[in-house]
Write an enzyme that holds these catalytic residues in place. Structure first.
Site, PDB file in Angstrom:
ATOM      1  N   GLU A  40      -5.219   3.162 -12.195  1.00 31.41           N
ATOM      2  CA  GLU A  40      -4.878   1.925 -11.474  1.00 31.41           C
ATOM      3  C   GLU A  40      -4.180   2.218 -10.147  1.00 31.41           C
ATOM      4  O   GLU A  40      -3.051   1.798  -9.929  1.00 31.41           O
ATOM      5  CB  GLU A  40      -3.949   1.064 -12.332  1.00 31.41           C
ATOM      6  CG  GLU A  40      -4.533   0.684 -13.669  1.00 31.41           C
ATOM      7  CD  GLU A  40      -3.529  -0.048 -14.553  1.00 31.41           C
ATOM      8  OE1 GLU A  40      -3.969  -0.755 -15.463  1.00 31.41           O
ATOM      9  OE2 GLU A  40      -2.307   0.096 -14.339  1.00 31.41           O
ATOM     10  N   PRO A  41      -4.837   2.939  -9.255  1.00 27.68           N
ATOM     11  CA  PRO A  41      -4.176   3.275  -7.991  1.00 27.68           C
ATOM     12  C   PRO A  41      -4.003   2.052  -7.096  1.00 27.68           C
ATOM     13  O   PRO A  41      -4.891   1.211  -7.007  1.00 27.68           O
ATOM     14  CB  PRO A  41      -5.135   4.277  -7.348  1.00 27.68           C
ATOM     15  CG  PRO A  41      -6.476   3.963  -7.932  1.00 27.68           C
ATOM     16  CD  PRO A  41      -6.217   3.443  -9.322  1.00 27.68           C
ATOM     17  N   GLY A  42      -2.858   1.939  -6.496  1.00 23.70           N
ATOM     18  CA  GLY A  42      -2.612   0.877  -5.518  1.00 23.70           C
ATOM     19  C   GLY A  42      -2.311   1.512  -4.174  1.00 23.70           C
ATOM     20  O   GLY A  42      -3.159   1.614  -3.287  1.00 23.70           O
ATOM     21  N   CYS A  53      18.579 -12.458  10.104  1.00 28.12           N
ATOM     22  CA  CYS A  53      20.030 -12.592  10.136  1.00 28.12           C
ATOM     23  C   CYS A  53      20.672 -11.960   8.897  1.00 28.12           C
ATOM     24  O   CYS A  53      21.263 -12.645   8.071  1.00 28.12           O
ATOM     25  CB  CYS A  53      20.380 -14.074  10.225  1.00 28.12           C
ATOM     26  SG  CYS A  53      22.114 -14.367  10.480  1.00 28.12           S
ATOM     27  N   GLU A  54      20.488 -10.645   8.764  1.00 22.57           N
ATOM     28  CA  GLU A  54      21.063  -9.874   7.661  1.00 22.57           C
ATOM     29  C   GLU A  54      21.372  -8.479   8.193  1.00 22.57           C
ATOM     30  O   GLU A  54      20.514  -7.873   8.852  1.00 22.57           O
ATOM     31  CB  GLU A  54      20.054  -9.699   6.506  1.00 22.57           C
ATOM     32  CG  GLU A  54      19.552 -10.969   5.884  1.00 22.57           C
ATOM     33  CD  GLU A  54      20.328 -11.398   4.655  1.00 22.57           C
ATOM     34  OE1 GLU A  54      21.202 -10.633   4.191  1.00 22.57           O
ATOM     35  OE2 GLU A  54      20.062 -12.509   4.184  1.00 22.57           O
ATOM     36  N   TYR A  97       2.128  -2.761  -0.295  1.00 24.52           N
ATOM     37  CA  TYR A  97       3.405  -3.473  -0.411  1.00 24.52           C
ATOM     38  C   TYR A  97       3.959  -3.829   0.969  1.00 24.52           C
ATOM     39  O   TYR A  97       5.163  -3.807   1.191  1.00 24.52           O
ATOM     40  CB  TYR A  97       4.399  -2.644  -1.255  1.00 24.52           C
ATOM     41  CG  TYR A  97       3.770  -2.159  -2.542  1.00 24.52           C
ATOM     42  CD1 TYR A  97       3.539  -3.059  -3.580  1.00 24.52           C
ATOM     43  CD2 TYR A  97       3.338  -0.843  -2.692  1.00 24.52           C
ATOM     44  CE1 TYR A  97       2.906  -2.643  -4.745  1.00 24.52           C
ATOM     45  CE2 TYR A  97       2.708  -0.426  -3.846  1.00 24.52           C
ATOM     46  CZ  TYR A  97       2.493  -1.339  -4.869  1.00 24.52           C
ATOM     47  OH  TYR A  97       1.850  -0.929  -6.008  1.00 24.52           O
ATOM     48  N   GLY A 146       0.366   5.014  -9.342  1.00 23.67           N
ATOM     49  CA  GLY A 146       1.629   5.670  -9.023  1.00 23.67           C
ATOM     50  C   GLY A 146       1.554   6.897  -8.146  1.00 23.67           C
ATOM     51  O   GLY A 146       2.588   7.423  -7.733  1.00 23.67           O
TER      52      GLY A 146
HETATM   53  C1  LIG Z   1       2.114  -1.492  -9.405  1.00 23.06           C
HETATM   54  C2  LIG Z   1       1.202  -1.065 -10.472  1.00 23.06           C
HETATM   55  C3  LIG Z   1       0.175  -0.153 -10.203  1.00 23.06           C
HETATM   56  C4  LIG Z   1      -0.031   0.487  -8.849  1.00 23.06           C
HETATM   57  O1  LIG Z   1       0.975   1.387  -8.508  1.00 23.06           O
HETATM   58  P1  LIG Z   1       0.850   2.292  -7.192  1.00 23.06           P
HETATM   59  O2  LIG Z   1       2.102   3.057  -7.165  1.00 23.06           O
HETATM   60  O3  LIG Z   1       0.719   1.363  -6.044  1.00 23.06           O
HETATM   61  O4  LIG Z   1      -0.354   3.158  -7.352  1.00 23.06           O
HETATM   62  C5  LIG Z   1      -0.677   0.174 -11.238  1.00 23.06           C
HETATM   63  N1  LIG Z   1      -0.531  -0.355 -12.476  1.00 23.06           N
HETATM   64  C6  LIG Z   1       0.448  -1.234 -12.761  1.00 23.06           C
HETATM   65  C7  LIG Z   1       0.538  -1.790 -14.128  1.00 23.06           C
HETATM   66  C8  LIG Z   1       1.352  -1.611 -11.783  1.00 23.06           C
HETATM   67  O5  LIG Z   1       2.324  -2.472 -12.077  1.00 23.06           O
END
Ligand SMILES: *Cc1c(COP(=O)(O)O)cnc(C)c1O
Length: 427
Positions: free
Chosen positions: A281-283, A350-351, A379, A240
């Site tokens: 859990e960084p994304g 087309c939106e 994303y 997050g």
């Molecule tokens: C989406 C998600 C993440 C990653 O979130 P980011 O905002 O991209 O860091 C981590 N854990 C869980 C369970 C998620 O659903």
């Protein structure tokens, strides 16, 4: 030139990513095109290792499921947070070891639970019903699964409402007041071994105090679990952490998160006499700024505003339409030129909502120009679709002066994949 984005610079009048001219990339591979900097990717995961040397980092595969990206993260020692059977398969293919994979999901199918047990990964259990199903399945398969419990900590964060996940009203997790009870029940089940607690409060969070609040709630719950006879071997604080999309809005870095959260965890764990392993859990904060999206201008139209029509819409980059997100735009073939006028950048879909940027100040834009959207690595491709008969674009990985295709662009045959017309309709 672009703040902390050291992988991007201007040379002559062109935008470069590492040592590669983005205008040349657009010419060679066509557009739309996702282009990722390998050095930036390694830099980002290393920043987490440096800030949290003791914690495991499980990359959230939903942010970017490109195999080369996952492979690089595996080389750098990352684990994976997977949210489906498909993401589990990708993580395993990339070589991420099963001990570093957590299977998440609020509505997992029986097939997915079976895959998780079979693969021997840990599962984050989202409900009491899932716990019983998983327990039965695992003992029937003669296995024992380590489980964490996804907690709904009821923490409000300042982010877009569609990406706030820790509110009481959100669909994710077990309500905080019932967590200890569910944990105790798990202690009696044969097929599962409860090892800890998990939360994920939202995405693109720019104020680290939300994480401190979540960490403190998690430690309260850990205390309750200890009281019912459970033990806490792992605390997973989710992902997050936000990134800097808009040059005018600063974002925290992993070191800021660490200095806010680690003292709280250490203090509380010390008092309770426990030393759980920390998981993150960084994304977005791993992949977001690694990647730019290159697009080509098809048309410039003066109407009540000046529209710039490009070859990528929300089929390629959904975030602006989904979350009103800002993506910084640079005219890649005129990158040294100062902004002159406001343009509204729109896609070919087309939106009416297919708008990527409103009233954005840019140098004068013409047909054939290449627009680069920054921070498209999270994303971005992972949310791309074939809507409106649009094949999905290619992805390229840049390493120094090298550029390699890591995903071919789809052609029109991709639109037919899996389709079958019943023979009775053929005449
Ligand atoms: C989406 C998600 C993440 C990653 O979130 P980011 O905002 O991209 O860091 C981590 N854990 C869980 C369970 C998620 O659903």
């Amino acid at each position: 030139m672009f703040g902390t984005k050291e992988h991007l610079r201007v040379e002559g009048s062109h935008l470069f990513i590492e040592d590669v001219d983005t205008v040349a990339l657009a010419g060679e591979f066509g557009t739309p095109l996702y282009v990722t900097s390998e050095s930036r990717l390694r830099h980002n995961i290393r920043a987490y290792h440096q800030a949290f040397p003791e914690a495991d980092k499980y990359f959230a595969v939903k942010a970017n499921g490109n195999l080369a990206t996952l492979r690089i993260l595996a080389q750098e020692g990352a684990g994976a947070d997977v949210f489906s059977g498909g993401e589990l398969a990708l993580a395993r293919l990339a070589g991420i070891p099963r001990e570093k994979i957590l299977f998440n999901g609020n509505s997992k199918s029986s097939r997915e639970l079976e895959m998780a047990v079979e693969a021997g990964v840990r599962v984050s259990v989202d409900s009491p019903e899932e716990l019983s199903v998983l327990g039965e399945l695992a003992s029937w398969m003669g296995k024992k699964v380590e489980v964490l419990f996804r907690v709904n900590p009821d923490v409000s964060v300042k982010t877009h409402p569609k990406i706030a996940t820790g509110l009481r009203s959100s669909k994710f997790g077990i309500p905080a007041p019932s967590v200890a009870g569910v944990f105790r029940k798990a202690l009696e089940l044969e097929g599962v071994e409860p090892v800890g607690l998990h939360c994920h409060i939202g995405s693109q969070i720019l104020d680290v105090s939300s994480f401190v609040e979540a960490a403190s709630r998690m430690m309260d719950l850990a205390g309750e679990v200890l009281k019912v006879g459970g033990s806490i071997k792992m605390i997973d604080l989710g992902g997050g952490l936000g990134i800097q999309y808009d040059p005018a809005i600063k974002a925290p870095v992993p070191a800021d998160l660490a200095s806010a959260v680690l003292p709280v965890l250490a203090g509380r764990c010390g008092v309770m006499g426990i030393s759980p392993r920390l998981i993150l859990e960084p994304g977005r904060s791993i992949v977001g700024d690694t990647t730019i999206l290159l697009t080509t201008v098809n048309v410039v139209k003066s109407a009540h505003v000046t529209f710039v029509g490009i070859d990528a819409g929300f089929n390629v980059l959904a975030r602006p339409m989904l979350y009103d997100s800002y993506h910084h735009i640079v005219v890649a073939n005129r990158a040294a030129q100062a902004p002159e006028a406001p343009f509204t950048v729109v896609g070919p879909i087309c939106e009416t909502g297919d708008v990527l940027a409103r009233d954005r100040m840019l140098p004068s834009v013409h047909r054939g120009d290449v627009l680069a959207f920054f921070d498209a690595g999270a994303y971005g491709f992972s949310m791309a679709s074939q809507y409106n008969g649009q094949p999905r674009p290619a992805e390229v990985l840049v390493h120094g002066s090298q550029a390699e295709v890591t995903r071919r662009a789809e052609d029109y045959s991709a639109l037919l994949a899996g389709q079958a017309v019943p023979p009775r309709l053929l005449w």
